[in-house]
Design a protein around this motif. Sequence first.
Motif, PDB file in Angstrom:
ATOM      1  N   ALA A   1      -2.687  -1.915 -12.134  1.00 36.03           N
ATOM      2  CA  ALA A   1      -3.812  -1.924 -11.159  1.00 36.03           C
ATOM      3  C   ALA A   1      -3.574  -2.626  -9.892  1.00 36.03           C
ATOM      4  CB  ALA A   1      -4.921  -2.491 -12.071  1.00 36.03           C
ATOM      5  N   ALA A   2      -3.042  -3.710  -9.841  1.00 36.17           N
ATOM      6  CA  ALA A   2      -2.606  -4.410  -8.525  1.00 36.17           C
ATOM      7  C   ALA A   2      -1.888  -3.366  -7.770  1.00 36.17           C
ATOM      8  CB  ALA A   2      -1.739  -5.544  -8.961  1.00 36.17           C
ATOM      9  N   ASN A   3      -0.851  -2.824  -8.160  1.00 37.65           N
ATOM     10  CA  ASN A   3      -0.098  -1.931  -7.561  1.00 37.65           C
ATOM     11  C   ASN A   3      -0.835  -0.917  -6.913  1.00 37.65           C
ATOM     12  OD1 ASN A   3       2.571  -3.428  -7.312  1.00 37.65           O
ATOM     13  ND2 ASN A   3       3.095  -2.677  -9.385  1.00 37.65           N
ATOM     14  N   PHE A   4      -1.738  -0.231  -7.627  1.00 39.53           N
ATOM     15  CA  PHE A   4      -2.628   0.988  -7.297  1.00 39.53           C
ATOM     16  C   PHE A   4      -3.202   0.380  -5.934  1.00 39.53           C
ATOM     17  CE2 PHE A   4      -6.891   2.707  -6.873  1.00 39.53           C
ATOM     18  CZ  PHE A   4      -6.633   4.166  -6.881  1.00 39.53           C
ATOM     19  N   PHE A   5      -3.749  -0.711  -5.976  1.00 41.09           N
ATOM     20  CA  PHE A   5      -4.580  -1.221  -4.685  1.00 41.09           C
ATOM     21  C   PHE A   5      -3.764  -1.478  -3.562  1.00 41.09           C
ATOM     22  CE2 PHE A   5      -7.941  -1.864  -8.062  1.00 41.09           C
ATOM     23  CZ  PHE A   5      -8.976  -1.368  -7.457  1.00 41.09           C
ATOM     24  N   LYS A   6      -2.535  -2.015  -3.951  1.00 34.00           N
ATOM     25  CA  LYS A   6      -1.730  -2.822  -2.817  1.00 34.00           C
ATOM     26  C   LYS A   6      -1.053  -1.459  -2.043  1.00 34.00           C
ATOM     27  CE  LYS A   6       1.508  -6.236  -1.943  1.00 34.00           C
ATOM     28  NZ  LYS A   6       2.325  -7.397  -2.576  1.00 34.00           N
ATOM     29  N   GLU A   7      -0.502  -0.618  -3.058  1.00 33.08           N
ATOM     30  CA  GLU A   7       0.443   0.317  -2.481  1.00 33.08           C
ATOM     31  C   GLU A   7      -0.211   1.505  -2.265  1.00 33.08           C
ATOM     32  OE1 GLU A   7       3.561  -0.708  -2.088  1.00 33.08           O
ATOM     33  OE2 GLU A   7       3.714  -2.409  -3.248  1.00 33.08           O
ATOM     34  N   LEU A   8      -1.169   2.001  -2.860  1.00 36.80           N
ATOM     35  CA  LEU A   8      -1.914   3.252  -2.546  1.00 36.80           C
ATOM     36  C   LEU A   8      -3.236   3.026  -1.912  1.00 36.80           C
ATOM     37  CD1 LEU A   8      -1.766   6.316  -3.175  1.00 36.80           C
ATOM     38  CD2 LEU A   8      -2.719   5.899  -5.350  1.00 36.80           C
ATOM     39  N   GLY A   9      -4.185   2.261  -2.470  1.00 34.06           N
ATOM     40  CA  GLY A   9      -5.519   2.255  -1.789  1.00 34.06           C
ATOM     41  C   GLY A   9      -5.192   1.689  -0.275  1.00 34.06           C
ATOM     42  N   LEU A  10      -4.227   0.431   0.025  1.00 32.76           N
ATOM     43  CA  LEU A  10      -4.255  -0.074   1.431  1.00 32.76           C
ATOM     44  C   LEU A  10      -3.936   1.112   2.240  1.00 32.76           C
ATOM     45  CD1 LEU A  10      -4.285  -2.616   3.108  1.00 32.76           C
ATOM     46  CD2 LEU A  10      -1.964  -3.028   2.545  1.00 32.76           C
ATOM     47  N   ARG A  11      -2.923   1.995   1.703  1.00 30.11           N
ATOM     48  CA  ARG A  11      -2.275   3.013   2.830  1.00 30.11           C
ATOM     49  C   ARG A  11      -3.347   3.883   3.157  1.00 30.11           C
ATOM     50  NH1 ARG A  11       2.447   1.092  -0.040  1.00 30.11           N
ATOM     51  NH2 ARG A  11       4.122   0.551   1.549  1.00 30.11           N
TER      52      ARG A  11
ATOM     53  N   LEU B   1      -4.294 -13.537   1.322  1.00 31.14           N
ATOM     54  CA  LEU B   1      -4.436 -14.795   0.367  1.00 31.14           C
ATOM     55  C   LEU B   1      -5.171 -14.520  -0.956  1.00 31.14           C
ATOM     56  CD1 LEU B   1      -3.435 -17.716  -0.303  1.00 31.14           C
ATOM     57  CD2 LEU B   1      -5.493 -18.285   0.961  1.00 31.14           C
ATOM     58  N   LEU B   2      -6.447 -13.974  -0.804  1.00 36.56           N
ATOM     59  CA  LEU B   2      -7.219 -13.734  -1.872  1.00 36.56           C
ATOM     60  C   LEU B   2      -6.843 -12.631  -2.768  1.00 36.56           C
ATOM     61  CD1 LEU B   2     -10.556 -14.194  -0.190  1.00 36.56           C
ATOM     62  CD2 LEU B   2      -9.742 -15.834  -1.402  1.00 36.56           C
ATOM     63  N   PHE B   3      -6.296 -11.524  -1.971  1.00 34.02           N
ATOM     64  CA  PHE B   3      -5.751 -10.420  -2.877  1.00 34.02           C
ATOM     65  C   PHE B   3      -4.538 -10.918  -3.717  1.00 34.02           C
ATOM     66  CE2 PHE B   3      -2.875  -6.850  -3.537  1.00 34.02           C
ATOM     67  CZ  PHE B   3      -3.851  -5.964  -4.196  1.00 34.02           C
ATOM     68  N   SER B   4      -3.736 -11.635  -2.972  1.00 32.69           N
ATOM     69  CA  SER B   4      -2.412 -11.986  -3.702  1.00 32.69           C
ATOM     70  C   SER B   4      -2.700 -13.095  -4.953  1.00 32.69           C
ATOM     71  CB  SER B   4      -1.440 -12.906  -2.713  1.00 32.69           C
ATOM     72  OG  SER B   4      -1.056 -12.010  -1.709  1.00 32.69           O
ATOM     73  N   MET B   5      -3.756 -13.795  -4.776  1.00 29.54           N
ATOM     74  CA  MET B   5      -4.220 -14.586  -6.059  1.00 29.54           C
ATOM     75  C   MET B   5      -4.608 -13.529  -7.254  1.00 29.54           C
ATOM     76  SD  MET B   5      -4.061 -17.665  -5.267  1.00 29.54           S
ATOM     77  CE  MET B   5      -4.977 -18.380  -6.557  1.00 29.54           C
ATOM     78  N   LEU B   6      -5.480 -12.654  -7.070  1.00 29.64           N
ATOM     79  CA  LEU B   6      -5.828 -11.756  -7.946  1.00 29.64           C
ATOM     80  C   LEU B   6      -4.734 -10.926  -8.371  1.00 29.64           C
ATOM     81  CD1 LEU B   6      -9.394 -10.476  -6.474  1.00 29.64           C
ATOM     82  CD2 LEU B   6      -8.872 -12.208  -8.215  1.00 29.64           C
ATOM     83  N   GLU B   7      -3.855 -10.671  -7.496  1.00 29.56           N
ATOM     84  CA  GLU B   7      -2.541  -9.711  -7.721  1.00 29.56           C
ATOM     85  C   GLU B   7      -1.710 -10.664  -9.057  1.00 29.56           C
ATOM     86  OE1 GLU B   7       1.127  -7.435  -5.681  1.00 29.56           O
ATOM     87  OE2 GLU B   7       0.361  -9.463  -5.184  1.00 29.56           O
TER      88      GLU B   7
ATOM     89  N   TYR C   1      -7.465  -5.620   3.900  1.00 30.64           N
ATOM     90  CA  TYR C   1      -7.142  -6.493   2.645  1.00 30.64           C
ATOM     91  C   TYR C   1      -8.312  -6.780   1.908  1.00 30.64           C
ATOM     92  CZ  TYR C   1      -1.939  -6.498   2.117  1.00 30.64           C
ATOM     93  OH  TYR C   1      -0.660  -6.252   2.114  1.00 30.64           O
ATOM     94  N   GLY C   2      -9.216  -6.964   2.847  1.00 32.57           N
ATOM     95  CA  GLY C   2     -10.633  -7.764   2.220  1.00 32.57           C
ATOM     96  C   GLY C   2     -11.225  -6.488   1.360  1.00 32.57           C
ATOM     97  N   ILE C   3     -10.947  -5.281   1.739  1.00 28.86           N
ATOM     98  CA  ILE C   3     -11.463  -4.193   0.815  1.00 28.86           C
ATOM     99  C   ILE C   3     -10.754  -4.063  -0.436  1.00 28.86           C
ATOM    100  CG2 ILE C   3     -11.983  -1.701   0.812  1.00 28.86           C
ATOM    101  CD1 ILE C   3     -12.031  -1.646   3.840  1.00 28.86           C
ATOM    102  N   ILE C   4      -9.412  -3.973  -0.410  1.00 30.24           N
ATOM    103  CA  ILE C   4      -8.444  -3.960  -1.761  1.00 30.24           C
ATOM    104  C   ILE C   4      -9.037  -5.294  -2.594  1.00 30.24           C
ATOM    105  CG2 ILE C   4      -7.199  -2.268  -0.587  1.00 30.24           C
ATOM    106  CD1 ILE C   4      -4.805  -4.287  -0.589  1.00 30.24           C
ATOM    107  N   PHE C   5      -9.168  -6.283  -1.929  1.00 28.12           N
ATOM    108  CA  PHE C   5      -9.536  -7.521  -2.611  1.00 28.12           C
ATOM    109  C   PHE C   5     -10.809  -7.323  -3.426  1.00 28.12           C
ATOM    110  CE2 PHE C   5     -12.543 -11.267  -2.172  1.00 28.12           C
ATOM    111  CZ  PHE C   5     -11.943 -11.958  -3.289  1.00 28.12           C
ATOM    112  N   LEU C   6     -11.555  -6.806  -2.940  1.00 27.00           N
ATOM    113  CA  LEU C   6     -12.985  -6.545  -3.599  1.00 27.00           C
ATOM    114  C   LEU C   6     -12.760  -5.438  -4.750  1.00 27.00           C
ATOM    115  CD1 LEU C   6     -15.443  -6.289  -0.704  1.00 27.00           C
ATOM    116  CD2 LEU C   6     -14.973  -8.226  -2.369  1.00 27.00           C
ATOM    117  N   GLY C   7     -11.794  -4.415  -4.508  1.00 24.29           N
ATOM    118  CA  GLY C   7     -11.652  -3.241  -5.399  1.00 24.29           C
ATOM    119  C   GLY C   7     -10.888  -4.212  -6.978  1.00 24.29           C
ATOM    120  N   LEU C   8      -9.992  -4.873  -6.442  1.00 27.50           N
ATOM    121  CA  LEU C   8      -9.142  -5.464  -7.647  1.00 27.50           C
ATOM    122  C   LEU C   8     -10.001  -6.366  -8.369  1.00 27.50           C
ATOM    123  CD1 LEU C   8      -6.666  -5.732  -9.270  1.00 27.50           C
ATOM    124  CD2 LEU C   8      -5.948  -7.526  -7.622  1.00 27.50           C
TER     125      LEU C   8
END
Length: 500
Positions: free
Chosen positions: A151-161, A134-140, A189-196
């Motif tokens: 940037a959002a796609n970098f964290f979601k598609e690359l960073g998460l994997r 939820l928090l990541f989606s808000m930032l996205e 998702y908490g980690i990529i949330f902090l990154g974004l």
Amino acid sequence: MGIIRKQSITSTLFIYIGFAIGAINTLLFTGKYFTEAQYGLTRELFDLSTTFFALSNLGGISILYRFYPYYRDRLPLQERDLFTKMLMLSLSGYIVIGILAYVFQGFIGQYFIVNSPLLVHYLYTVYPMTLFYLLFSMLEAQAWNHFSSIAANFFKELGLRLLTTVLIALYIFKWIDFNQFIIAYSFLYGIIFLGLLFYLYRKGQISLTFKTSKITRRMYKKMMPFASFVFFASLFTMLARNFDGFIISSVLSLTQTGIFNFANYLTSLMEGPQRGLVSVSVVVIAQAWKDKDMERIASIYRKTALNMLLFAGFLFGLVLLNLHAAFEVFHIKASFLQGEMVLVFLGLTKMVELGTGVNAQIIATSRYWRVDFISTVSLLLMLIPLNYILIRHFGITGSAMATLIAYFFFNLVRYIFIWVKFDMQPFTWRNGAVLVILAVNFFIVRLLVDVSNPLLDIACKSALFTGLNAAVLLSLHISEDANKLWSMGLEKVKAIISRS
């Protein structure tokens, strides 16, 4: 289409690098290190968290997409209170849904305890996964509204994997057990949330203010009914996407869920162009509605339908041509081949979805956004009985058949609505030509190439299928964007050669 083409190409690049890493993760999940049930568990936990997410956000994220252009055009960042208010709304929703889920978790668990006890055991991990999603989606949404979808796609598609790969490696080398793996998995998702969050803060694209702006005071009466409809539309959309997994887990088993989700993952490779295009297009479409620029919307509609059909069809062909050889090369468990027909039906579903362009985004950002809710409810009402009936007769293949039937009529209704209401429709002779060319080249490759060595077979089929399609599609100038992408690539190659 300039900004859309540029950002979608970069985003799609990140997405496919992420898919490559995701493919490695999937191979590890489907190899000797995890059981089919354990793999199925990871997917069902994610599906449950996305459903809880749809309940929790209360339409706040869609409000950000729909109304943020008014704030962006008229207020400095420090006075734009929309993000803060939607964040508070969504967190309030999460708390309420979390309490209700805890109270009724016994009721939820009884549907899975017989065939999927592992899911019931780890049901608690859905809470942190939902919160951080939820928090990541808000930032996205905030990133997309500031044209930072890359940037959002970098964290979601690359960073998460990448984080998932690290976690799998820790488990394989026995530095953590499966229990620790699942707990850590729920916090990714908490980690990529902090990154974004750090990225947006450094770019000066996020600000919290609790003071109500004049725009909010003027527009909140429009936002509230919109939020109500979008809330239910999002919920039904999530249920429609995840309902098959829930039924398979409860009626069959987590093992069958794992096999189904493996096929579903393979078809998700076709979504790369869609994710890149949608992340940029939705903001541009919302702005175009505000500016009453109908021609721009129509142009985006046509081009996205054509380009997504082209790339999705090409990737679908590659997957089908190389499926059996890939099982041999990567030593995937033979049990996952039970999902071959699932793959075919889900792939056709993706072709229907992608081939109709950004119809959902056009409707959702227009004044007829209620239609998005009505059509999604109709989709779910069709999916529920179809899934139950066809799963009992055909197993997991029946679920894929139900998905294809329901999504065909779902997209047909949206297509007709946009055509009648806005006098827009995305199809020309080029769309039909793409289907014919891809189909003919698919059968040519399938008939001509049959190499005993599986790795060489993959290389030959992929090279011939790619070469045939490139030659025909580019020479006929079917897609303006594909030809421009090809020209840009040639120019870069020539520049590199001239410098060497």
